[in-house]
Design an enzyme around this catalytic site. Structure first.
Site, short mmCIF file in Angstrom:
data_model
loop_
_atom_site.label_atom_id
_atom_site.label_comp_id
_atom_site.label_asym_id
_atom_site.label_seq_id
_atom_site.Cartn_x
_atom_site.Cartn_y
_atom_site.Cartn_z
N SER A 21 9.59 53.11 56.58
CA SER A 21 9.67 53.37 55.13
C SER A 21 8.38 53.86 54.51
O SER A 21 8.31 54.04 53.30
CB SER A 21 10.11 52.08 54.41
OG SER A 21 11.31 51.61 54.96
N LYS A 35 13.66 45.71 48.19
CA LYS A 35 12.44 46.40 47.76
C LYS A 35 12.38 46.52 46.24
O LYS A 35 11.31 46.41 45.63
CB LYS A 35 12.38 47.79 48.40
CG LYS A 35 12.14 47.73 49.92
CD LYS A 35 12.24 49.11 50.55
CE LYS A 35 11.99 49.03 52.06
NZ LYS A 35 12.15 50.32 52.73
#
Length: 777
Positions: A677, A720
């Protein structure tokens, strides 16, 4: 002969016996009223009336509970025994009938009318007497309980009525039959009735004799086996089995019958029980067989609890015990609804995945409570032996069934809620792969015939509602993960945590620390400060520990008499928890060059990650630090290559890599970091460092990058987003393909964030960089 009517005679009720006229009999009298009646009779004229009560269990019978016809009797002798009872010798004189009944305080008195009999004897009477004697003689021969002297005494009796009475007194008749003989006044009818009764007794004796002969023949057939078994038992005792196995084997056989097991399993159990009977107790195999049979009898085979299919009640229970978690609750209610319609749905395999402390285990308990099922939990953390799941072969010393079968025994039903805790913590070594053994347990198409190495017979797990918990899905093998329905619990927002503290955690801690609700007051802002400055987690476990610390200090102050009511506010919070541990909001205080806030997904939920890039004179060396894994190193290489290829378009000197060493650092170097990511984050930090443009401090980003600058989708968007919200970020840059995941983010979090969806790095740079070149940086 006595007068026809006699008044005020003491009554002695008899239990279970009666006295015929001319009979002499010993009686033991213990009841207080009966003793008073005897004493009254002795004072007066030694005359008493004996009548039998209908129910022998009644201590003080009323008039309706005593037969009307009894015997006018004379007391011959009375003796007081040491135990307080009286032994009395009585002689029956004549039949009589109760006319009036008077219950006095000391005893009962009756008026009676004497019953006279026809004393003349005719030829029919003589014939009946001879028939009675003949039948009585045959009865004595079959019975062998009456002596020849008794028969001789009966033959000397001349009066037909008296003969009938004496013969009836020697027969083992029911009380109502004896009373019937006593109430029969006509002598011929009485003789006929006694002949009928003695014939019935003879038939019963003949049948008993035939049954005895059949049993004897059967015993002769099995005598050899019986003697051999007795010899074997004697040998076993000599070898050390001092008590013998007979009682134990009988108990096990009863348990096999009561276990409700299928016929093939029952057959196996009896086969093993027969082996156990033949094996000496001193043999090691004896205990192995016995343990096996016990396991078969203690497992639930048919015992099933009835599901409470009340959707409203189940929803109420889940809402009371857990705040939020709407997806999980909805899935449980769907299962209940389908179960109510079909009544035959197989148990689903649910996997609650999420960080520690978000309530996975307690949620499973609530599901069991809402279904009204038994709850069983086994921990799989650290399990690395296949036999822990499937059990050991019985050939091994100390063999035991696996944890699944042990859990079913503990549950006691075939449809419990079975929690497989920490399924992601299983590992494998030379002893086998337990995760592969779990495949059969968690496959709805196979677990109706689960095979345990110890039990050996198939066991049906299809009605079990399996719930697994995991922190990290990445460590669960693909085939095992494929068999489970994954429900992700990302974590809680600040708003949700405040509600959880109010409704659940604080009342629980107050109770556990012996406080009352009025003793401790926490303001909502104080709770929010504890969440922000003393915990940094997706769940609420650390938050609960901080509340426990406050309760302990409050308890100390109350016990010491310092204060009776304590209010914890944001002003005095540090007195209870010390200095603040965390800084609320990880967003940078100002826009900086070469520093970008990335979003990461960890085992404890979503978090923010600063990525820093610095340039120094050199020859183009790329330095990566911060305990990075292979995937993040490759992302850094890809970002570096992309920036080199687009140097002109980005207004970067084409030979920057020849004059500068580039250092990419991810702080907290002691913590291993890896994942796909961070691609766009590293590329943005590189461009910012090379162009001198600061990065907006309130922007966080996540996404993978290709060499052509395309932004690829990633996972963990909800987690997140929660991490970014906790850190105080305002804007999140996400790959365009992750747009669908935004719906999963709680509405309260979505309102506080701006989502920028991008498909190329150019869009990332446009939204992340300030566009103002700052040479001083």
């Amino acid at each position: 002969m006595a007068k026809d009517t006699i008044r005020n005679i003491p009554l002695l009720p008899l239990r279970g016996l009666l006295v015929y006229p001319t009979m002499v009999l010993h009686l033991d009298v213990g009841r207080e009223k009966s003793i008073q009646a005897l004493e009254q009779a002795m004072i007066k004229d030694h005359i008493i009336f004996l009548a039998t009560q209908r129910d022998i269990s009644i201590d003080e019978p009323s008039e309706d509970e005593i037969f009307k016809v009894g015997t006018y009797t004379k007391i011959k002798q009375m003796l007081k025994l040491p135990n307080g009872t009286i032994r009395v010798l009585v002689e029956g004189i004549q039949r009589a009938e109760i006319k009036t009944y008077e219950s006095l305080e000391e005893f009962t008195s009756v008026d009676i009318k004497m019953i006279t009999e026809d004393e003349e004897k005719d030829h029919e009477d003589e014939a009946l007497m001879r028939t009675l004697l003949d039948h009585f003689n045959q009865y004595i021969k079959v019975s062998k309980k009456i002596s020849a002297e008794t028969y001789a005494t009966v033959t000397d009796i001349e009066e037909p009525g008296r003969m009938a009475d004496i013969v009836a007194s020697h027969l083992p008749l029911k009380l109502k039959d004896k009373q019937e003989v006593l109430e029969t006044v006509d002598v011929k009818d009485r003789l006929n009735r006694v002949i009928e009764l003695i014939n019935n007794e003879k038939e019963v004796l003949e049948i008993e004799k035939k049954i005895g002969q059949r049993v004897k023949r059967s015993m002769e057939r099995t005598q050899k086996e019986y003697y051999l078994r007795e010899q074997m038992k004697a040998i076993q005792k000599e070898l050390g089995d001092k008590e013998g196995k007979t009682g134990e084997i009988q108990t096990l056989a009863e348990r096999i019958e009561q276990a409700g097991m299928p016929e093939n399993i029952k057959e196996t159990a009896y086969k093993e029980l027969n082996r156990y009977e033949k094996v000496p107790s001193s043999s090691a195999e004896s205990s192995v067989i016995r343990n096996y049979v016990e396991w078969l009898t203690t497992l639930p085979w048919t015992n099933e609890t009835e599901d409470r299919l009340d959707l409203n009640l189940a929803s109420k229970i889940l809402d009371e015990e857990h705040h939020g978690l709407e997806k999980v609750k909805e899935r449980v209610l769907e299962y209940l609804a389908v179960q109510k319609l079909t009544n035959s749905l197989k148990g689903p395999i649910l996997c609650l995945a999420g960080p520690p402390g978000v309530g996975k285990t307690s949620l499973a308990k609530s599901i069991a409570k809402s279904l009204d099922r038994t709850f069983v939990r086994i921990s799989l953390g650290g399990v690395r032996d296949e036999s822990e799941i499937r059990g050991h072969r019985r050939t091994y010393v100390g063999a035991m069934p696996g944890r699944i079968i042990q859990g079913m025994k503990k549950a006691g039903t075939i449809n419990p809620v079975f929690l497989l805790d920490e399924i992601d913590k299983m590992s494998s070594d030379f002893r086998g792969d337990p995760s592969s053994a779990m495949l059969e347990v968690l496959d709805p198409e196979q677990n109706n015939s689960f095979s345990d190495h110890y039990i050996e017979e198939t066991y049906d797990l299809s009605k079990v509602l399996f719930i697994a918990t995991a922190n990290n899905l990445a460590t669960i093998p693909g085939p095992l993960r494929d068999r489970m329905e994954i429900i992700t619990i990302a974590g809680y927002t600040e708003v949700e945590k405040v509600e959880i503290v109010k409704d659940h955690l604080l009342p629980k801690q107050i109770k556990e620390h012996g406080l009352k609700k009025s003793n401790l007051i926490l303001k909502e802002q104080t709770i929010l400060d504890i969440i922000r400055y003393y915990t940094r987690e997706a769940g609420v476990r650390g938050l609960e520990r901080q509340l426990a610390a406050i309760c302990r200090k409050a308890a100390k102050r109350i016990v010491s008499g310092e204060r009776k009511r304590i209010t914890v506010s944001e002003n005095n919070l540090e007195d209870y928890l010390g200095k603040r541990i965390f800084r609320y909001g990880q967003a940078e205080l100002k826009d900086q060059i070469g520093v970008v806030t990335g979003l990461a997904y960890t085992t404890v939920g979503g978090d923010t990650l600063s990525i820093e890039v610095s340039l120094s004179p050199g020859k183009g060396k790329l330095i990566l630090t911060g305990k990075l894994g292979d995937v993040m190193r490759e992302s850094a290489q890809a970002a570096f290559s992309y920036v080199r290829s687009k140097a002109n378009e980005l207004n970067i000197s084409p030979d920057f890599h020849e004059k500068n060493d580039i250092h990419i650092h991810v702080p907290e170097g002691a913590v291993p970091k890896d994942g796909p990511s961070a691609g766009i984050t590293m590329a943005t930090a590189l461009v910012s460092a090379l162009t001198g443009q600061p990065v907006k401090r309130e922007v966080g980003m996540t996404g993978e990058i290709t060499l052509r600058g395309r932004v690829l989708p990633i996972g963990g968007v909800k987690e997140k987003a929660l991490g970014a919200h906790r850190a105080g970020l305002k804007t999140i840059i996400l790959p365009k393909d992750n747009e669908k995941d935004i719906e999963d983010i709680p509405e309260s979090v979505r309102k506080g964030l701006t989502f920028v969806l991008v498909s190329h790095l150019d869009e990332v740079l446009e939204n992340a960089l300030t566009g103002e070149k700052n040479e001083s940086n």
